[in-house]
Motif scaffolding. Structure first.
Motif, mmCIF file in Angstrom:
data_model
loop_
_atom_site.group_PDB
_atom_site.id
_atom_site.type_symbol
_atom_site.label_atom_id
_atom_site.label_comp_id
_atom_site.label_asym_id
_atom_site.label_seq_id
_atom_site.Cartn_x
_atom_site.Cartn_y
_atom_site.Cartn_z
ATOM 1 N N ILE A 195 -22.684 45.179 -1.752
ATOM 2 C CA ILE A 195 -23.289 46.425 -2.229
ATOM 3 C C ILE A 195 -23.134 47.616 -2.609
ATOM 4 C CG2 ILE A 195 -25.112 46.485 -1.707
ATOM 5 C CD1 ILE A 195 -24.680 46.732 -5.299
ATOM 6 N N ILE A 196 -23.001 48.241 -1.537
ATOM 7 C CA ILE A 196 -23.033 49.332 -0.368
ATOM 8 C C ILE A 196 -21.240 50.004 -0.883
ATOM 9 C CG2 ILE A 196 -22.950 51.430 1.256
ATOM 10 C CD1 ILE A 196 -25.182 49.252 2.443
ATOM 11 N N PRO A 197 -20.822 49.231 -0.402
ATOM 12 C CA PRO A 197 -18.879 49.709 -0.538
ATOM 13 C C PRO A 197 -18.514 49.425 -1.657
ATOM 14 C CG PRO A 197 -19.036 48.404 1.583
ATOM 15 C CD PRO A 197 -20.408 47.735 1.170
ATOM 16 N N LEU A 198 -18.656 48.186 -2.619
ATOM 17 C CA LEU A 198 -18.577 48.587 -3.821
ATOM 18 C C LEU A 198 -19.313 49.421 -5.150
ATOM 19 C CD1 LEU A 198 -17.572 45.903 -4.926
ATOM 20 C CD2 LEU A 198 -19.712 45.216 -5.910
ATOM 21 N N TYR A 199 -20.206 49.508 -4.296
ATOM 22 C CA TYR A 199 -21.196 50.810 -5.258
ATOM 23 C C TYR A 199 -20.068 52.070 -5.349
ATOM 24 C CZ TYR A 199 -23.993 54.399 -6.452
ATOM 25 O OH TYR A 199 -25.108 55.642 -6.749
ATOM 26 N N TRP A 200 -19.599 52.545 -4.023
ATOM 27 C CA TRP A 200 -18.490 53.281 -3.728
ATOM 28 C C TRP A 200 -16.790 52.717 -4.746
ATOM 29 C CZ3 TRP A 200 -20.050 58.038 -2.936
ATOM 30 C CH2 TRP A 200 -21.098 58.072 -2.282
ATOM 31 N N VAL A 201 -16.972 52.213 -4.227
ATOM 32 C CA VAL A 201 -15.266 51.785 -5.296
ATOM 33 C C VAL A 201 -15.574 52.018 -6.479
ATOM 34 C CG1 VAL A 201 -13.624 49.303 -5.108
ATOM 35 C CG2 VAL A 201 -14.343 49.905 -3.358
ATOM 36 N N TYR A 202 -16.699 51.135 -7.356
ATOM 37 C CA TYR A 202 -16.904 51.393 -8.075
ATOM 38 C C TYR A 202 -16.751 52.776 -8.995
ATOM 39 C CZ TYR A 202 -17.989 46.767 -9.984
ATOM 40 O OH TYR A 202 -17.209 45.703 -10.800
ATOM 41 N N LEU A 203 -17.840 53.734 -8.115
ATOM 42 C CA LEU A 203 -17.975 55.388 -8.190
ATOM 43 C C LEU A 203 -16.124 56.308 -8.562
ATOM 44 C CD1 LEU A 203 -20.945 56.757 -6.874
ATOM 45 C CD2 LEU A 203 -19.446 56.847 -8.911
ATOM 46 N N LYS A 204 -15.151 55.004 -7.748
ATOM 47 C CA LYS A 204 -14.036 56.339 -7.446
ATOM 48 C C LYS A 204 -12.744 55.721 -7.873
ATOM 49 C CE LYS A 204 -15.864 58.516 -4.086
ATOM 50 N NZ LYS A 204 -16.196 60.268 -4.573
ATOM 51 N N SER A 208 -25.562 50.434 6.068
ATOM 52 C CA SER A 208 -24.435 48.950 6.110
ATOM 53 C C SER A 208 -24.657 48.190 7.385
ATOM 54 C CB SER A 208 -23.205 50.069 6.735
ATOM 55 O OG SER A 208 -22.551 50.455 5.083
ATOM 56 N N ALA A 209 -25.361 48.980 8.692
ATOM 57 C CA ALA A 209 -26.212 48.011 9.386
ATOM 58 C C ALA A 209 -26.901 47.271 9.179
ATOM 59 C CB ALA A 209 -26.787 49.147 11.040
ATOM 60 N N ILE A 210 -27.254 47.008 8.481
ATOM 61 C CA ILE A 210 -28.700 46.677 8.039
ATOM 62 C C ILE A 210 -27.949 45.873 7.190
ATOM 63 C CG2 ILE A 210 -30.743 45.671 6.446
ATOM 64 C CD1 ILE A 210 -31.197 48.186 6.690
ATOM 65 N N ALA A 211 -27.151 45.546 6.360
ATOM 66 C CA ALA A 211 -26.103 44.546 5.438
ATOM 67 C C ALA A 211 -25.027 43.963 6.821
ATOM 68 C CB ALA A 211 -25.502 45.268 4.853
ATOM 69 N N VAL A 212 -24.749 44.002 7.400
ATOM 70 C CA VAL A 212 -23.683 43.618 8.631
ATOM 71 C C VAL A 212 -24.848 42.276 9.484
ATOM 72 C CG1 VAL A 212 -22.892 43.821 11.114
ATOM 73 C CG2 VAL A 212 -22.167 45.399 9.338
ATOM 74 N N VAL A 213 -26.242 43.443 10.029
ATOM 75 C CA VAL A 213 -27.332 42.098 9.937
ATOM 76 C C VAL A 213 -27.254 41.152 9.243
ATOM 77 C CG1 VAL A 213 -29.583 41.672 10.679
ATOM 78 C CG2 VAL A 213 -28.346 43.648 11.530
ATOM 79 N N LEU A 214 -27.726 41.168 7.740
ATOM 80 C CA LEU A 214 -27.627 39.761 6.953
ATOM 81 C C LEU A 214 -26.591 39.663 6.546
ATOM 82 C CD1 LEU A 214 -29.451 38.947 4.318
ATOM 83 C CD2 LEU A 214 -28.242 40.801 2.879
ATOM 84 N N LEU A 215 -25.650 39.574 6.819
ATOM 85 C CA LEU A 215 -24.148 39.018 6.938
ATOM 86 C C LEU A 215 -23.269 38.235 8.293
ATOM 87 C CD1 LEU A 215 -21.524 38.997 6.002
ATOM 88 C CD2 LEU A 215 -20.402 39.765 7.699
ATOM 89 N N THR A 272 -16.847 43.204 2.322
ATOM 90 C CA THR A 272 -17.326 42.979 3.647
ATOM 91 C C THR A 272 -17.525 43.562 4.872
ATOM 92 O OG1 THR A 272 -17.545 40.758 2.018
ATOM 93 C CG2 THR A 272 -18.591 40.840 5.141
ATOM 94 N N ILE A 273 -15.614 43.896 4.745
ATOM 95 C CA ILE A 273 -15.473 44.279 6.492
ATOM 96 C C ILE A 273 -15.951 45.652 5.830
ATOM 97 C CG2 ILE A 273 -13.199 44.906 7.584
ATOM 98 C CD1 ILE A 273 -12.091 41.978 5.754
ATOM 99 N N ALA A 274 -15.783 46.285 4.838
ATOM 100 C CA ALA A 274 -16.024 47.889 4.852
ATOM 101 C C ALA A 274 -17.323 47.723 5.281
ATOM 102 C CB ALA A 274 -15.788 48.464 3.232
ATOM 103 N N SER A 275 -18.391 47.241 5.011
ATOM 104 C CA SER A 275 -19.307 47.504 5.441
ATOM 105 C C SER A 275 -19.798 47.166 6.826
ATOM 106 C CB SER A 275 -20.552 46.637 4.952
ATOM 107 O OG SER A 275 -20.928 46.096 3.670
#
Lengths: 304, 297
Positions: A140-149, B271-278, B34-37
């Motif tokens: 969700i975090i990168p996707l949120y920024w992709v959506y914003l950009k 994102s670090a938490i997201a990586v742990v979840l991943l 996923t990689i960006a996270s």
């Protein structure tokens, strides 16, 4: 074999054993009736609260028999005040294109990957299936920024972005559900006789024509099952719309319900009515297409 | 299906284009993020300005996460409890219902519909429906137990010692039916002669299930284990609508959202938490892919 089984079969018909069997059945039935009642209770209670006027519950408390006649007034209020028709429409704007495009793309992909050697076929299928299994919060975090950009043409997006747009929500549903739909449809297509497509090919039909005229009609049961499931998945979504759609007024009904809670925090009657109204389409679709539902889920689970 | 060699050149190109386009779409919007996270988890980016060499802080976010962030261990524990309750209570109950309903008793279809009904409800609605049960003075449970009259009100959703379990009852209400339907379909596909043979050998219902049916259903058992694990890792909606995943309802998913989108801009940290979840999610995902691979071979 028969020598061994005959006495057993006879033994089962003796009155004592028959009684035993009947008792076991009775216990089982009782257990199931009780569990079914427990399972239905939360919904029935919500319905009861929704049907009681607020003045009645204020006076007598929620845990009481009705002192005034039950009415649909709370449903009417929730419908009007919370502007529910507007939110249902938002949901349809997302769900209908979402389901149609996902099915078109997934059936095309499922059809084409069955043409490759099994190794490549499996690799593609795995990529999509694994993507569908990821918790959405991971991306969700990168996707949120992709959506914003990401710039979008204005006829698709009034702010020129993917963020806060119907197109953006439709898009993420399609990408995310493509994995599951492809997985299920390719399982189904593997069961179709290959002679059908081969003879069409020999007759000179192109790939797309075979897909449209041979494969799609044969896949009708699987497509119906997937359409039902996908509609429910998209209808029920809270997460994507919550985070990728900023304007409350554009949100689909399920994520808009979140807004109702603050507004009517103490009015449980209205909250119950709103929650039930949001649930009714799901329930109706389920009751009408129960078979498709079960088929879709089991196609995904039993043949993987 | 058709062999690739039989296709015309035009169709081969078309086919390659379709697959390439959709694979790229999946890579760009699922695997790319996923990689960006992972990359973002190595930065201290707060969403303002560009990410430069100076944004990279190495494993600092992970160190903070594991050593000083107060909510990380509770969230991890809550996800684990979530998994434990679904795996050891809700899933077995769903399997049990399936086994009972597989006996074709009178009214099987009706029971099936009733147990499955909560599965089609949006999780948000499930949350609201259970709020009506749990509400301190107005809810059904406290009133039915007489706790309102005796003034010993239990705040089921507000008390951090118990609210996770209250949420888990609501989540199980839904999960049981899901598992039941999947398992029931699996049971129907078991060769009936196997059961007959077991019965003739003198096995009782219990032994028949555990020694014969359960082992035969291994592929379905794996699917169910995977689904149960994934569901508990994805858990978000109910906790979020109750209190935004706080005060006893912290989950990895709510921490990710709260830290980096809805309340704060700690993109790198979230994102670090997201990586742990991943990383945790890879366990069920890889399990599923391995069984899929084996079965197709």
């Amino acid at each position: 074999m028969t020598v061994v089984t005959t006495p057993r079969v006879r033994a089962r018909t003796t009155p004592a054993l028959l009684q035993h069997v009947n008792l076991a059945r009775l216990l089982l039935q009782t257990f199931l009736v009780v569990m079914a009642a427990v399972w239905l209770f939360p919904l029935l209670w919500a319905l009861y609260e929704a049907l009681r006027p607020i003045s009645d519950t204020t006076k007598r408390g929620y845990f009481s028999l009705p002192g005034q006649p039950l009415t649909l007034a709370n449903f009417v209020t929730a419908w009007d005040q919370a502007n529910l028709p507007h939110y249902y429409l938002n949901t349809l704007l997302v769900a209908i294109p979402g389901v149609v495009v996902t099915l078109l793309l997934a059936s095309l992909l499922a059809f084409t990957i069955t043409k490759f050697s099994w190794k490549l076929n499996l690799a593609v299928l795995m990529l999509f299936t694994a993507g569908n299994l990821l918790p959405p919060q991971v991306i969700i975090i990168p996707l949120y920024w992709v959506y914003l950009k990401t710039p979008m043409p204005h006829f698709l997006s009034d702010n020129g972005l993917l963020y806060d747009q119907y197109i953006g929500i439709i898009f993420i549903h399609i990408v995310f559900q493509l994995g599951f739909a492809t997985f299920v449809l390719s399982n189904y297509m593997k069961t179709l006789p290959k002679e059908l497509t081969e003879s069409a090919l020999v007759d000179g039909a192109g790939l797309l024509r075979i897909w449209a005229n041979v494969i799609m009609p044969l896949c009708r049961p699987a497509l119906a099952a997937m359409a039902t499931l996908l509609f429910t998945f998209i209808y029920n979504d809270f997460f994507w719309a919550l985070l990728l759609m900023k304007s409350g007024s554009k949100r689909p009904i399920v994520s808009a319900l979140n807004n109702l809670q603050g507004e009517y925090f103490t009015n449980y009657n209205l909250l119950a009515a709103g929650a039930l109204l949001a649930a009714i389409p799901s329930i109706l679709i389920f009751l009408a297409f129960q078979k498709h539902f079960v088929r879709g889920l089991t196609l995904g689970a039993t043949k993987g | 299906m058709v062999r690739f060699g039989l296709l015309t050149k035009r169709d081969k190109v078309l086919l390659a284009l379709i697959v390439a386009f959709l694979v790229l779409l999946d890579l760009a919007f699922i695997w790319g993020p996923t990689i960006a996270s992972f990359i973002l988890s190595l930065t201290n980016w707060n969403g303002i300005g560009a990410i430069t060499a100076r944004s990279f802080v190495g494993l600092k976010n992970y160190v903070t996460l594991f050593t000083s962030y107060l909510f990380f261990k509770p969230a991890l524990l809550h996800n684990l409890i979530y998994l434990g309750v679904l795996a050891f209570v809700a899933t077995p109950l769903g399997i049990f219902f399936a086994v009972l309903l597989d006996r074709e008793l009178a009214g099987t279809r009706i029971y099936q519909t009733i147990f499955y009904l909560p599965v089609v409800l949006p999780l948000v609605v499930v949350g609201f429906i259970w709020e009506l049960q749990y509400a301190p003075t107005d809810g059904f449970i406290n009133n039915a137990l007489g706790l309102v009259k005796s003034n010993h009100i239990i705040d089921w959703l507000g008390d951090p010692r118990i609210n996770l379990f209250a949420v888990l009852i609501a989540a199980s209400w839904r999960h049981v039916g899901y598992i039941m339907v999947l398992y029931l379909a699996g049971l129907k596909s078991v060769d009936p002669t196997l059961r007959e043979a077991a019965r003739l050998d003198g096995a009782n219902a219990w032994q028949t299930f555990f020694r014969v049916v359960f082992p035969v259903m291994m592929p379905i058992n794996v699917v169910i284990a995977v689904i149960t694990t994934i569901e508990s890792l994805r858990a978000f909606d109910i906790a979020y609508i109750i209190n935004r995943g706080k005060n006893g309802l912290e989950l990895l998913s709510t921490l990710i959202v709260n830290n980096s989108i809805s309340e704060a801009n700690l993109i790198g940290f979230g994102s670090a938490i997201a990586v742990v979840l991943l990383v945790i999610s890879l366990v069920p995902i890889v399990t599923f892919l391995v069984t899929m691979d084996r079965r197709i071979e």
